[in-house]
Design an enzyme around this catalytic site. Structure first.
Site, PDB file in Angstrom:
ATOM      1  N   CYS A 145       0.864  -1.184   0.000  1.00  0.00           N
ATOM      2  CA  CYS A 145       0.000   0.000   0.000  1.00  0.00           C
ATOM      3  C   CYS A 145       0.903   1.237   0.000  1.00  0.00           C
ATOM      4  O   CYS A 145       2.128   1.128   0.135  1.00  0.00           O
ATOM      5  CB  CYS A 145      -0.852  -0.003   1.264  1.00  0.00           C
ATOM      6  N   SER A 162       1.554  -9.609  10.815  1.00  0.00           N
ATOM      7  CA  SER A 162       0.820  -8.614  10.033  1.00  0.00           C
ATOM      8  C   SER A 162      -0.686  -8.745  10.229  1.00  0.00           C
ATOM      9  O   SER A 162      -1.300  -9.715   9.781  1.00  0.00           O
ATOM     10  CB  SER A 162       1.180  -8.773   8.549  1.00  0.00           C
ATOM     11  N   CYS A 211      -8.384   1.571   6.702  1.00  0.00           N
ATOM     12  CA  CYS A 211      -7.821   2.296   5.549  1.00  0.00           C
ATOM     13  C   CYS A 211      -8.269   1.691   4.225  1.00  0.00           C
ATOM     14  O   CYS A 211      -8.757   0.558   4.166  1.00  0.00           O
ATOM     15  CB  CYS A 211      -6.307   2.322   5.652  1.00  0.00           C
ATOM     16  N   GLU A 252       0.156  -0.384  16.510  1.00  0.00           N
ATOM     17  CA  GLU A 252      -0.698   0.757  16.110  1.00  0.00           C
ATOM     18  C   GLU A 252      -1.678   1.101  17.235  1.00  0.00           C
ATOM     19  O   GLU A 252      -1.949   2.286  17.503  1.00  0.00           O
ATOM     20  CB  GLU A 252      -1.461   0.425  14.822  1.00  0.00           C
ATOM     21  N   HIS A 299       3.505   1.923  11.796  1.00  0.00           N
ATOM     22  CA  HIS A 299       2.345   1.714  12.677  1.00  0.00           C
ATOM     23  C   HIS A 299       2.124   2.858  13.654  1.00  0.00           C
ATOM     24  O   HIS A 299       1.092   2.925  14.306  1.00  0.00           O
ATOM     25  CB  HIS A 299       2.519   0.390  13.439  1.00  0.00           C
ATOM     26  N   HIS A 351       5.327  -5.009   8.985  1.00  0.00           N
ATOM     27  CA  HIS A 351       5.350  -6.376   9.514  1.00  0.00           C
ATOM     28  C   HIS A 351       5.620  -7.400   8.412  1.00  0.00           C
ATOM     29  O   HIS A 351       4.742  -8.185   8.059  1.00  0.00           O
ATOM     30  CB  HIS A 351       4.023  -6.680  10.211  1.00  0.00           C
ATOM     31  N   THR A 358      -6.454   0.635  11.848  1.00  0.00           N
ATOM     32  CA  THR A 358      -6.705   0.779  10.402  1.00  0.00           C
ATOM     33  C   THR A 358      -6.780  -0.551   9.657  1.00  0.00           C
ATOM     34  O   THR A 358      -7.234  -0.582   8.510  1.00  0.00           O
ATOM     35  CB  THR A 358      -5.571   1.609   9.753  1.00  0.00           C
TER      36      THR A 358
HETATM   37  O1  0CG Z   1      -1.420  -4.958   9.286  1.00  0.00           O
HETATM   38  P1  0CG Z   1      -0.489  -4.393  10.280  1.00  0.00           P
HETATM   39  O2  0CG Z   1      -1.049  -3.182  10.964  1.00  0.00           O
HETATM   40  O3  0CG Z   1      -0.024  -5.404  11.286  1.00  0.00           O
HETATM   41  O4  0CG Z   1       0.787  -3.827   9.538  1.00  0.00           O
HETATM   42  P2  0CG Z   1       1.666  -4.288   8.320  1.00  0.00           P
HETATM   43  O5  0CG Z   1       3.035  -3.773   8.586  1.00  0.00           O
HETATM   44  O6  0CG Z   1       1.542  -5.730   8.032  1.00  0.00           O
HETATM   45  O7  0CG Z   1       1.021  -3.553   7.065  1.00  0.00           O
HETATM   46  C1  0CG Z   1       0.898  -2.256   6.790  1.00  0.00           C
HETATM   47  C2  0CG Z   1       1.373  -1.288   7.756  1.00  0.00           C
HETATM   48  C3  0CG Z   1       1.749  -0.501   8.558  1.00  0.00           C
HETATM   49 FE1  SF4 Z   2      -1.000   0.757   4.506  1.00  0.00          FE
HETATM   50 FE2  SF4 Z   2      -3.369   1.257   5.473  1.00  0.00          FE
HETATM   51 FE3  SF4 Z   2      -1.377   0.690   7.154  1.00  0.00          FE
HETATM   52 FE4  SF4 Z   2      -1.404   2.989   5.842  1.00  0.00          FE
HETATM   53  S1  SF4 Z   2      -2.877   2.368   7.377  1.00  0.00           S
HETATM   54  S2  SF4 Z   2       0.345   1.596   6.089  1.00  0.00           S
HETATM   55  S3  SF4 Z   2      -2.329   2.467   3.894  1.00  0.00           S
HETATM   56  S4  SF4 Z   2      -2.251  -0.695   5.641  1.00  0.00           S
END
Ligand code: 0CG
Ligand code: SF4
Length: 322
Positions: free
Chosen positions: A17, A227, A199, A131, A79, A46, A169
């Site tokens: 993303c 993740s 998100c 997060e 995060h 992650h 998110t």
């Molecule tokens: O999906 P989470 O929040 O565990 O994070 P990941 O690092 O896998 O993906 C996007 C971000 C930040």
């Molecule tokens: Fe990606 Fe959504 Fe995480 Fe932002 S909030 S890093 S767009 S997964």
């Protein structure tokens, strides 16, 4: 060789993303500009492969700021971090680059704004996820975590006149909607975000799995165990009745999973690089897959700007935060 596999279907969209692209670029640019080592608080995203690649380029991943030497350059992961972590990093005088995804920062800003207006919060999220720690840590008190509908019955805010919902998110869109409905039922005056905090990337990848799952006999999700959004994709396919496994790399694929499976769907979490998807496709071909077809899906064009100070002609002073 499994003669049963006729087709591989690739989910669209899948994989990186905009927030992940940006976070990785911040670490790479910091290394290029300031030289190794660059310290990163928590895994930048992650994903084991991404973290190992950045380690090889000179990133050092730490959880405790006491493990970062004085004068070092420090990157916060995508995060996000709590106010306490941000303050400690400033106090220790590091040069800081903040790779928090702007969509996470948006939630932080909303929490700070509503808290000033006297709001308390119900946060929907997974306990212990960085997060959630970062968002809850925007305030010293007044944010109450609920992980499921049962928690909603137990949560005990100090008042119910000014109560707002915020979410992690990367949740299951459907679970979050059920939990938010339970919050609404118990606290009818609760304020909800105009646009969901979940998100666009989480939403789009889950929507794609919803379309793909009924068309396949097996779903493989590329993603690391830590993740959240990747786990949600595997769980969603399974809930839709399609056998599903999450793998960190092609090496983890087990031939037995593919027995009797004619069509195999592949997707990837927001932190999983496309190179791993390619390796998974190659291995599934080796198991006997005949063709690979890409699903139709939303094209994501969103891109987030880099923080100041990472352009080559722009060196920030020590102790700055960008
Ligand atoms: O999906 P989470 O929040 O565990 O994070 P990941 O690092 O896998 O993906 C996007 C971000 C930040
Ligand atoms: Fe990606 Fe959504 Fe995480 Fe932002 S909030 S890093 S767009 S997964």
């Amino acid at each position: 060789m499994n003669p049963g596999i006729s087709e591989v279907i690739l989910a669209e969209p899948r994989g990186f993303c905009a927030g992940v692209d940006r976070a990785i670029e911040i670490v790479e640019r910091a290394i290029a500009k300031f030289g190794a080592p660059i310290y990163v608080r928590h895994e930048i995203v992650h994903n084991t492969y991404v973290v190992n690649e950045l380690k090889a380029k000179g990133a050092i991943f730490i959880e405790e700021l006491s493990d970062v030497p004085p004068g070092a350059t420090l990157v916060f992961s995508a995060h996000g971090v709590s106010k306490a972590v941000e303050q400690e990093a400033r106090d220790r005088g590091f040069s800081i680059f903040d790779a928090t995804c702007p969509l996470v920062t948006k939630v932080h800003v909303e929490v700070a704004k509503l808290a000033k207006e006297g709001y308390e919060f119900i946060m929907i999220g997974h306990k212990g996820h960085p997060e959630v720690e970062g968002t809850m840590g925007q305030l010293s008190s007044g944010i109450h975590l609920v992980e499921d509908v049962e928690d909603v019955a137990r949560v005990a805010p100090g008042q119910t006149d000014k109560l707002a919902v915020v979410t992690q998110t990367t949740l299951s869109v459907d679970d979050a909607a059920d939990i938010a409905a339970a919050v609404r039922a118990r606290f009818p005056k609760v304020r909800e975000p105009k646009q969901q905090d979940i998100c666009y990337a989480t939403q789009n990848r889950q929507d794609a799995v919803k379309i793909m799952s009924p068309q396949v006999d097996l779903v493989i999700v590329v993603g690391s165990p830590t993740s959240s959004n990747s786990n949600r994709l595997r769980e969603l396919a399974q809930r839709l009745g399609t056998e599903s496994y999450m793998v960190d790399s092609a090496a983890e694929l087990e031939p037995g999973w593919f027995e009797g499976k004619a069509r195999v769907g592949i997707t990837a979490g927001a932190s999983a690089p496309e190179v791993l998807v390619r390796e998974v496709i190659d291995r599934v071909r080796a198991f006997g897959a005949v063709s690979v077809r890409k699903m139709d899906g939303i094209e994501e064009t969103i891109k987030f700007p880099l923080p100041k100070g990472l352009k080559l002609d722009d060196i920030p002073p020590p102790g700055h935060i960008s």
